[in-house]
Design a protein around this motif. Structure first.
Motif, PDB file in Angstrom:
ATOM      1  N   ILE B 150       0.618  -1.225   0.048  1.00  0.00           N
ATOM      2  CA  ILE B 150      -0.022  -0.019   0.025  1.00  0.00           C
ATOM      3  C   ILE B 150       0.854   1.040  -0.190  1.00  0.00           C
ATOM      4  N   ALA B 151       2.085   1.343   0.682  1.00  0.00           N
ATOM      5  CA  ALA B 151       3.054   2.339   0.686  1.00  0.00           C
ATOM      6  C   ALA B 151       3.339   2.742  -0.737  1.00  0.00           C
ATOM      7  N   GLU B 170       8.102  -4.534  -7.932  1.00  0.00           N
ATOM      8  CA  GLU B 170       7.753  -5.355  -7.081  1.00  0.00           C
ATOM      9  C   GLU B 170       8.175  -6.565  -7.257  1.00  0.00           C
ATOM     10  N   ARG B 171       8.439  -7.319  -6.202  1.00  0.00           N
ATOM     11  CA  ARG B 171       9.347  -8.717  -6.534  1.00  0.00           C
ATOM     12  C   ARG B 171       8.270  -9.766  -6.556  1.00  0.00           C
ATOM     13  N   HIS B 178       0.953  -6.908   2.069  1.00  0.00           N
ATOM     14  CA  HIS B 178       0.189  -7.387   3.057  1.00  0.00           C
ATOM     15  C   HIS B 178      -1.297  -7.001   3.030  1.00  0.00           C
ATOM     16  N   PHE B 182      -5.836  -9.280   3.798  1.00  0.00           N
ATOM     17  CA  PHE B 182      -6.612  -8.837   4.949  1.00  0.00           C
ATOM     18  C   PHE B 182      -8.231  -8.894   4.365  1.00  0.00           C
ATOM     19  N   THR B 185     -10.021  -4.018   7.760  1.00  0.00           N
ATOM     20  CA  THR B 185      -9.090  -3.287   8.357  1.00  0.00           C
ATOM     21  C   THR B 185      -9.550  -2.501   9.517  1.00  0.00           C
ATOM     22  N   PHE B 186      -8.764  -2.432  10.407  1.00  0.00           N
ATOM     23  CA  PHE B 186      -9.252  -1.761  11.749  1.00  0.00           C
ATOM     24  C   PHE B 186      -8.733  -0.287  11.706  1.00  0.00           C
ATOM     25  N   THR B 335       9.659  -1.245   0.707  1.00  0.00           N
ATOM     26  CA  THR B 335       9.624  -2.646   1.018  1.00  0.00           C
ATOM     27  C   THR B 335       8.811  -3.267   1.929  1.00  0.00           C
ATOM     28  N   GLY B 336       8.169  -2.444   2.848  1.00  0.00           N
ATOM     29  CA  GLY B 336       7.539  -2.951   3.822  1.00  0.00           C
ATOM     30  C   GLY B 336       8.026  -3.950   4.894  1.00  0.00           C
ATOM     31  N   GLU B 363      -6.218 -14.230   9.231  1.00  0.00           N
ATOM     32  CA  GLU B 363      -6.496 -13.132   8.167  1.00  0.00           C
ATOM     33  C   GLU B 363      -7.173 -13.831   7.031  1.00  0.00           C
ATOM     34  N   LYS B 414      -9.469  -6.666  16.167  1.00  0.00           N
ATOM     35  CA  LYS B 414     -10.113  -6.697  14.718  1.00  0.00           C
ATOM     36  C   LYS B 414     -10.323  -8.244  14.553  1.00  0.00           C
ATOM     37  N   CYS B 542       6.084   0.314   6.352  1.00  0.00           N
ATOM     38  CA  CYS B 542       6.729  -0.576   7.208  1.00  0.00           C
ATOM     39  C   CYS B 542       8.124  -0.795   7.196  1.00  0.00           C
ATOM     40  N   LYS B 547       4.034  -0.069  11.314  1.00  0.00           N
ATOM     41  CA  LYS B 547       3.220   0.895  11.672  1.00  0.00           C
ATOM     42  C   LYS B 547       1.742   0.555  10.779  1.00  0.00           C
ATOM     43  N   ASP B 548       0.705   1.197  10.835  1.00  0.00           N
ATOM     44  CA  ASP B 548      -0.558   0.573  10.637  1.00  0.00           C
ATOM     45  C   ASP B 548      -1.006   1.524   9.196  1.00  0.00           C
ATOM     46  N   ILE B 549      -2.066   1.017   8.412  1.00  0.00           N
ATOM     47  CA  ILE B 549      -2.177   1.416   7.069  1.00  0.00           C
ATOM     48  C   ILE B 549      -2.187   3.058   6.901  1.00  0.00           C
TER      49      ILE B 549
HETATM   50  C1  FAD Z   1      -1.905  -9.931  10.652  1.00  0.00           C
HETATM   51  C2  FAD Z   1      -1.775  -8.330  10.244  1.00  0.00           C
HETATM   52  C3  FAD Z   1      -3.036  -7.468  10.306  1.00  0.00           C
HETATM   53  C4  FAD Z   1      -3.109  -6.157   9.913  1.00  0.00           C
HETATM   54  N1  FAD Z   1      -4.162  -5.581   9.932  1.00  0.00           N
HETATM   55  C5  FAD Z   1      -4.204  -4.085   9.672  1.00  0.00           C
HETATM   56  C6  FAD Z   1      -5.752  -3.446   9.778  1.00  0.00           C
HETATM   57  O1  FAD Z   1      -6.464  -3.906   9.630  1.00  0.00           O
HETATM   58  N2  FAD Z   1      -5.484  -2.353   9.621  1.00  0.00           N
HETATM   59  C7  FAD Z   1      -4.316  -1.472   9.414  1.00  0.00           C
HETATM   60  O2  FAD Z   1      -4.204  -0.342   9.365  1.00  0.00           O
HETATM   61  N3  FAD Z   1      -3.048  -2.159   9.400  1.00  0.00           N
HETATM   62  C8  FAD Z   1      -3.026  -3.641   9.448  1.00  0.00           C
HETATM   63  N4  FAD Z   1      -1.886  -3.975   9.427  1.00  0.00           N
HETATM   64  C9  FAD Z   1      -0.688  -3.237   9.309  1.00  0.00           C
HETATM   65  C10 FAD Z   1      -0.381  -3.271   7.726  1.00  0.00           C
HETATM   66  O3  FAD Z   1      -0.153  -4.814   7.267  1.00  0.00           O
HETATM   67  C11 FAD Z   1       0.913  -2.375   7.276  1.00  0.00           C
HETATM   68  O4  FAD Z   1       0.625  -1.251   7.686  1.00  0.00           O
HETATM   69  C12 FAD Z   1       0.875  -2.404   5.904  1.00  0.00           C
HETATM   70  O5  FAD Z   1       0.764  -3.400   5.114  1.00  0.00           O
HETATM   71  C13 FAD Z   1       2.217  -1.595   5.420  1.00  0.00           C
HETATM   72  O6  FAD Z   1       2.207  -1.550   4.111  1.00  0.00           O
HETATM   73  P1  FAD Z   1       3.606  -1.619   3.405  1.00  0.00           P
HETATM   74  O7  FAD Z   1       3.285  -1.274   1.784  1.00  0.00           O
HETATM   75  O8  FAD Z   1       4.497  -0.709   3.949  1.00  0.00           O
HETATM   76  O9  FAD Z   1       4.333  -3.155   3.395  1.00  0.00           O
HETATM   77  P2  FAD Z   1       3.819  -4.346   3.017  1.00  0.00           P
HETATM   78  O10 FAD Z   1       2.373  -4.598   2.803  1.00  0.00           O
HETATM   79  O11 FAD Z   1       4.711  -5.160   3.557  1.00  0.00           O
HETATM   80  O12 FAD Z   1       4.240  -4.175   1.239  1.00  0.00           O
HETATM   81  C14 FAD Z   1       5.527  -4.222   0.797  1.00  0.00           C
HETATM   82  C15 FAD Z   1       5.639  -4.852  -0.463  1.00  0.00           C
HETATM   83  O13 FAD Z   1       7.236  -4.494  -1.158  1.00  0.00           O
HETATM   84  C16 FAD Z   1       7.507  -5.887  -1.862  1.00  0.00           C
HETATM   85  N5  FAD Z   1       8.864  -5.826  -1.413  1.00  0.00           N
HETATM   86  C17 FAD Z   1       9.689  -6.251  -0.539  1.00  0.00           C
HETATM   87  N6  FAD Z   1      10.892  -6.414  -0.629  1.00  0.00           N
HETATM   88  C18 FAD Z   1      11.178  -5.992  -1.831  1.00  0.00           C
HETATM   89  C19 FAD Z   1      12.214  -5.738  -2.773  1.00  0.00           C
HETATM   90  N7  FAD Z   1      13.599  -5.969  -2.000  1.00  0.00           N
HETATM   91  N8  FAD Z   1      12.091  -5.473  -3.989  1.00  0.00           N
HETATM   92  C20 FAD Z   1      10.747  -5.311  -4.542  1.00  0.00           C
HETATM   93  N9  FAD Z   1       9.749  -5.576  -3.838  1.00  0.00           N
HETATM   94  C21 FAD Z   1       9.805  -5.770  -2.590  1.00  0.00           C
HETATM   95  C22 FAD Z   1       6.759  -6.820  -0.893  1.00  0.00           C
HETATM   96  O14 FAD Z   1       6.460  -7.838  -1.872  1.00  0.00           O
HETATM   97  C23 FAD Z   1       5.356  -6.177  -0.770  1.00  0.00           C
HETATM   98  O15 FAD Z   1       4.510  -6.172  -1.795  1.00  0.00           O
HETATM   99  C24 FAD Z   1      -1.991  -5.642   9.886  1.00  0.00           C
HETATM  100  C25 FAD Z   1      -0.631  -6.270  10.007  1.00  0.00           C
HETATM  101  C26 FAD Z   1      -0.762  -7.479   9.962  1.00  0.00           C
HETATM  102  C27 FAD Z   1       0.539  -8.424  10.314  1.00  0.00           C
END
Ligand code: FAD
Ligand code: SF4
Ligand code: SF4
Lengths: 191, 653, 300
Positions: B150-151, B170-171, B178, B182, B185-186, B335-336, B363, B414, B542, B547-549
């Motif tokens: 989502i970031a 994206e890999r 992530h 789900f 979402t909370f 990269t989360g 989930e 949640k 992340c 952190k959350d969404i």
């Molecule tokens: C069980 C669970 C439930 C959750 N429920 C909620 C909720 O209800 N509400 C809420 O607000 N938040 C929730 N969260 C938190 C939420 O998941 C995160 O805030 C959100 O996913 C962060 O997004 P992101 O894009 O930073 O990371 P990610 O979702 O981890 O995305 C990262 C992306 O980068 C890609 N990537 C990684 N490394 C590389 C690389 N080297 N090269 C290319 N691509 C790469 C990955 O494949 C992935 O697609 C929850 C978390 C968990 C674990």
């Protein structure tokens, strides 16, 4: 019915005490406790304790020395170290318990004829004198000093131990007893 | 004779509390060449800066010294003030009497003496300063976004909306990260797919975004404004442009039933060797997994998939890995995270007792599009009557991770709500501290409490099987002060968020820093939360910390804005502290060339002398120290300047 | 020449735990790893010393470690879990805390003993696992085990901080060793729960109840015997079964064995030398298992 008060006045606390304890080996991280209760949850004896190990940590931290030292908990602790390997804050709870036992013994803050400190003391003296302990003599002396009736309950066990050749009536003594005494007599550094 | 102005800052109580600032100013006034010496409450404030400007005019100053905080905080501020007063900005020297003195000493007299020594050193050195000019280089307008969670999605869309060109790498075979896994979402319980899928399709549809899935960055060269990035495209065995996502090949695959562990469903479901990760995947393309495909294993498959694809001809078993190099001006890393692997805590029995699940697995179970169609059932098909949720698994623990993962309390609430809704089971949330610090989070907690979820304050110490096939959670109810044994049919482990296993390799590639827990480090925790110490590289989501969404999206927007601002400025200014070679003295020994961490040094073919590319040089000084003949000099760190500074600090009265 | 192993028996192995010593000696003899008892060793102080006077506890251990050092041995094997822990804890604290180090050094000096550096305290389980290895153990098997599945019970102090016997959470080395010599083991979830140690002698009811839980769980998991690595565990589980039976109304007659006894048996040792007859509980079962050997009456 007996209605004792349970509230605590701050003047009953000894706030310096935990800070002194913190200097002792194993007690350094006392103040890092997050009161998660994992120690109590993993302790096989917490279910018999008057204060769970977590509560003991908090009593100590808050300086409620009297409560901590006169608790049953510290005597129920079997030193199994389960809490110490589970604690998320790496607090050596077993060492804290040892420290409390030492302080309680030092200040005679345990129930009269309470068997554990009596046993510890007997054992301590025996080893000091002879360099080794003998379970038979220990049990005998423990019984005499705490409650002779417990010997009755042990008759059967004792019978079997003798029958299987596991009860040694000999009182062991090492050759280097004097050497050991010299070692033990070395004075501690002042804190 | 120089005319130096010296300004000693109080920094409120920060400096003046430990150092006698008046004493230091008085002492400075007595030094040769010093025309003005003052102390002032806050030198960085406008009146403070005006002092400098006015004194330059009124006292004909030609050098400025400020004794205050760290140069990393306000050097730029005072250089600007110096320039605005009409002097060259580099006729300025900063003395750090806060971090290097006031904050680290308690003996006031000694700290004051130290401040005097430091000020004197600056007086000695500043006289030798030469006028320097900053250089400007143009910035490329493209932005690379790494990671399509989502970031990354939000950052890409924001930049595209501002008319910037974006490469999103994206890999995995699909974007979404992530969040795509789900159900709800909370704290608002909106459906994750409903809010995420439109953004995912928008990425694909936006002409300003080039989306590359199954791709990874393998090399990064260059600097802010002009990065050369090499991307590896892994083969999909499907020709992107020809596949229409009809799934007929999947239907036709020789495997009649799905047999292989399905990554998207964290192993709870099955897929075929040819598959689409999930129905809303973006891009809407299938892929073939060579690990499980018969054609790849034996070369003797009937290839019914190819038959089914027929005239579309989108399947290509001969595709090979491909490298591609692009040029971008700035980079956003998004990269989360990875979830904590609970195998590392054996006493929770994950992987031993089938009914111990991770939250991510649950989930998928509550998700209507999940492996059970949204039925919360145990592995043997039973509906759980009692469910335990264990908070802080792998978080807040010296043995695993010390930090709080920040989202698990909320997602546990949640899941408590969702599981209760789906099964009407009795739920036990065992927590250490309930952390609900976001907007409307506490209200959500209250709501879940009112729904009848049981809250037990205590960290679960043990999970073990009971005689009758259920599991027992052993935990001290710390509010009651007693140990409880709670029998449950299902245990949900609220696993924490961890940095990716390869985070360290990634940070090296992009030349940024990682903290000990592995998350990427921002330039300033409060004031530069999406910047890194490397110019032109920004963080979102992340990968910077759990952190959350809502926070992830806010950060992604901020990172996009930073990148856009850079592009719109059109150029970057480079500091002039670069090194240069005195060709007369250079022996051409090449010692310096491999030393330079930025590959800025080469040898001039004609004269066989070292040459430093000013644009690439970051002014680290490595080559200066390494040169055996002493023929490299660095602006603002010339030998004489440093020697004078040393003389100065040692020349105590 | 095979290296010899210096060992520290501790008080229990000379009394209630005598079967441990007997079987260990026989086992090491078969493995051609000569054992030598540390001369004139003194009691390790166990948990009681820590509870009265920590510094004396360290002094007691220091003497033993120093004697081992004087013996020129770098390894000292301590089969009793309590001895093992105290010896290792002493080393750990001497290393970590300068004050403890100074006091121990001064004490040894006034006793005319050298400083105790460099001694490695070991446990026979870990010695077998690391120095002998599962493969070799497997190759030594000559007797088939007829006792059915056993529960491997590690107890507390052997697998807690300071140790290298096995990991603290879910240790498995004893299970691996048992399986290697053809003894099936059950998944015993209480394998590291404490037996209460000296509590059975002091707060008797509580101590006995802990042992009841241990026995019950082993039985529930289908174990016919419990295998231990500590004389105190063995004693507690063995000696109170009749009492537990009376209190709980459930019948227990579970043999409580040392892992050294089981290994000795598997390697064909003369059963009389393994101390089977010293067990209190489960004698009938043992007789059945070993019935094919004519002289069975003599050793059980
Ligand atoms: C069980 C669970 C439930 C959750 N429920 C909620 C909720 O209800 N509400 C809420 O607000 N938040 C929730 N969260 C938190 C939420 O998941 C995160 O805030 C959100 O996913 C962060 O997004 P992101 O894009 O930073 O990371 P990610 O979702 O981890 O995305 C990262 C992306 O980068 C890609 N990537 C990684 N490394 C590389 C690389 N080297 N090269 C290319 N691509 C790469 C990955 O494949 C992935 O697609 C929850 C978390 C968990 C674990
Ligand atoms: S386990 Fe550690 S942190 Fe938790 S309550 Fe016990 S002592 Fe405190
Ligand atoms: S958010 Fe809650 S569950 Fe997660 S680590 Fe922090 S306190 Fe524990």
């Amino acid at each position: 019915m007996d209605f004792g008060r349970t509230m605590k006045y701050q003047r009953e606390a000894e706030p310096d005490w935990p800070h002194q304890l913190k200097q002792l080996p194993g007690c350094e991280r006392l103040f890092s406790c997050i009161q998660c209760g994992k120690c109590s949850g993993t302790c096989p004896l917490s279910i018999y304790m008057d204060y769970t190990p977590r509560r003991i940590i908090n009593l100590v931290r808050e300086g409620f020395r009297n409560e901590a030292l006169s608790s049953k908990t510290i005597w129920l602790c079997a030193s199994c170290y389960a809490c110490a390997v589970h604690c998320p804050q790496d607090i050596h709870i077993t060492d804290v318990m040892y420290m409390l036992k030492r302080e309680a013994i030092q200040h005679q803050m345990y129930p009269k004829r309470f068997p554990i400190p009596v046993l510890a003391r007997e054992f301590y003296d025996l080893v000091r004198k002879r360099g080794r302990s003998s379970e038979f003599w220990l049990v005998l002396r423990l019984a005499m000093k705490s409650n002779p009736l417990i010997l009755l309950g042990m008759v059967r066990t004792g019978f079997w131990l003798i029958r299987t050749g596991r009860l040694s009536l000999r009182s062991e003594r090492i050759r280097g007893v004097h050497q050991l005494r010299r070692e033990l007599a070395t004075p501690k550094e002042a804190q | 004779m120089a005319r130096i102005g010296i300004y000693v800052c109080h920094c409120g109580h920060n400096i003046a509390g430990t150092i006698d600032v008046k004493g230091v100013a008085n002492y400075a006034a007595s030094l040769p060449g010093v025309a003005v010496a003052r102390d002032y409450k806050y030198m960085c404030s406008d009146p403070g800066q005006d002092l400098i400007k006015n004194d330059i005019r009124d006292h004909q100053l030609d050098r400025i010294i400020v004794a205050a905080c760290s140069p990393s905080l306000h050097e730029a501020t005072f250089r600007n003030a110096t320039a605005q007063g009409g002097l060259n900005a580099y006729y300025f020297q900063m003395v750090n009497v806060r971090e290097h003195d006031a904050w680290v000493h308690s003996d006031k007299a000694a700290a004051t003496e130290k401040a005097k020594d430091l000020v004197r050193a600056a007086v000695y050195r500043v006289k030798l300063h030469k006028p320097l000019e900053r250089r400007r280089v143009p910035i490329r307008p493209e932005v690379l976004v790494v990671g399509g969670g989502i970031a990354g999605i939000h950052a890409s869309l924001s930049l595209a909306a501002a008319g910037k060109q974006v490469y999103l790498v994206e890999r995995e075979p699909t974007i979404g990260g992530h969040m795509a896994q789900f159900d709800k979402t909370f704290p608002t319980l909106d459906c994750a797919a409903c809010i995420l899928t439109p953004k995912m399709t928008a990425v694909r549809a936006n002409p300003n975004i080039t989306l590359w899935t199954l791709s990874e960055v393998v090399k990064v060269e260059g600097f802010v404004g002009s990065y050369q990035v090499t991307v590896r495209h892994k083969p999909r065995y499907i020709i992107d442009d020809l596949c229409v996502g009809c799934l007929e090949c999947v239907e036709a695959c020789v495997f009649k039933e799905p047999r292989f562990s399905d990554e998207f469903n964290v192993g709870l479901g099955k897929r075929k060797p040819v598959y689409m990760p999930f129905p809303q995947a973006v891009p809407q393309l299938v892929l073939i997994d060579p690990e499980t495909c018969i054609e790849f294993k034996t070369g003797k498959c009937k290839k019914t998939c190819v038959e089914a694809c027929a005239e579309r001809n989108a399947i290509d078993f001969t595709q090979k890995e491909r490298l591609e190099t692009i040029e971008v001006g700035s980079i956003i890393l998004s990269t989360g995270f990875e979830v904590f692997d609970p195998h590392r805590i054996p006493y929770y029995g994950y992987g031993v007792y089938p009914n111990v699940y991770t939250a991510l697995e649950v989930e998928r179970l509550v998700n209507a599009a999940g492996p059970t169609g949204g039925e919360v059932v145990l592995r043997d098909g039973r509906k759980p009557k009692r469910v335990g949720i264990v908070h802080c698994v792998g978080s807040r623990d010296e043995h695993t991770n010390r930090y709080c993962s920040r989202v698990c309390c909320m997602y546990s609430l949640k899941l408590a709500h969702l599981v209760k809704e789906h099964t009407d089971a009795e739920i036990f949330n065992c927590y250490i501290d309930m952390r609900t610090p976001g907007k409307t989070f506490e209200e959500f907690y209250n709501r879940v409490g009112e729904e009848g979820v049981n809250f037990v304050r205590g960290k679960v110490a043990d999970v073990y099987p009971d005689g009758d096939g259920s599991l027992v959670m052993q935990v001290e109810d710390t509010l009651l002060g007693i140990v409880r044994k709670i029998p449950v049919d299902m245990v949900v482990l609220a696993v924490g968020l961890e940095a990716h296993r390869d985070a360290d390799a990634v940070r090296r590639m992009f030349n940024i820093t990682c903290a000990s827990e592995g998350f990427f480090v921002e330039r300033h925790p409060k004031l530069a939360p999406v910047n890194t110490f490397t110019d032109g590289i920004f963080l979102a989501g992340c990968c910077q910390g759990p952190k959350d969404i809502p926070d992830t999206v806010a950060q992604a927007g901020a990172a996009a804005m930073e990148a856009a601002a850079l592009i719109d400025k059109g150029y970057v200014e480079l500091e002039p502290m670069t090194a240069s070679v005195n060709e007369e003295e250079c022996s051409g020994c090449k010692t310096c060339i491999p030393m330079c961490p930025y590959s800025a040094i080469s040898q001039k073919a004609d004269v066989k002398k070292a040459f430093i590319n000013e644009v690439l040089c970051k002014g680290c000084g490595t080559c200066v120290a390494a040169c055996p003949s002493g023929s490299i000099k660095q602006n603002l760190f010339e030998d004489e300047e440093i020697f004078e500074e040393i003389e100065g600090v040692l020349a105590y009265a | 020449m095979a290296r010899d192993y210096l060992y520290f028996p501790g008080c229990s192995l000379k009394a209630t735990g005598v079967a441990y010593e007997e079987s260990m000696q026989e086992l090491f003899r078969i493995l051609e790893m000569p054992l030598r008892e540390l001369e004139d060793w003194n009691c390790c102080g166990a948990t009681s010393y820590m509870a009265i006077d920590e510094e004396s506890a360290f002094q007691l251990s220091a003497r033993n470690l120093s004697l081992a050092r004087q013996n020129g041995n770098s390894d000292l094997m301590a089969p009793c879990a309590a001895c093992y822990l105290v010896l290792r804890k002493t080393q750990d604290y001497v290393k970590k805390y300068p004050r403890v180090h100074r006091h121990v050094a001064a004490s040894l000096e006034s006793a005319g003993l050298p400083m105790m550096d460099g001694v490695k305290v070991r446990h026979p389980l870990e010695v077998l696992y690391n120095d002998v290895g599962l493969e070799k153990l497997e190759s030594k098997v000559v007797r088939r085990w007829r006792g059915g599945p056993v529960a491997c019970y590690y107890g507390c102090q052997a697998v807690r901080p300071f140790t290298e016997v096995d990991r603290a959470h879910n240790p498995i080395r004893m299970d691996e060793i048992m399986k290697a010599v053809g003894v099936p083991t059950v998944d015993y979830s209480l394998k590291t729960k404490c037996c209460g140690g000296a509590l059975t002698g002091t707060i008797h009811d509580v101590g006995v109840r802990l042992n009841y839980l241990l026995l019950k769980e082993a039985a529930r998991k289908g174990a016919n015997a419990i295998v231990t690595l500590c004389p105190l565990c063995q004693f507690n589980l063995d000696a109170y079964q009749v009492e537990i039976q009376k209190e709980s109304g459930e019948s227990f007659d579970t043999p409580i064995l040392y892992f050294t006894q089981v290994l000795g048996w598997a390697f064909g040792a003369d059963p009389r030398k393994l101390g089977f007859k010293r067990g209190i509980a489960g004698r009938k079962l043992l007789k059945q298992w070993f019935a094919e050997h004519a002289e069975v009456e003599q050793y059980v």
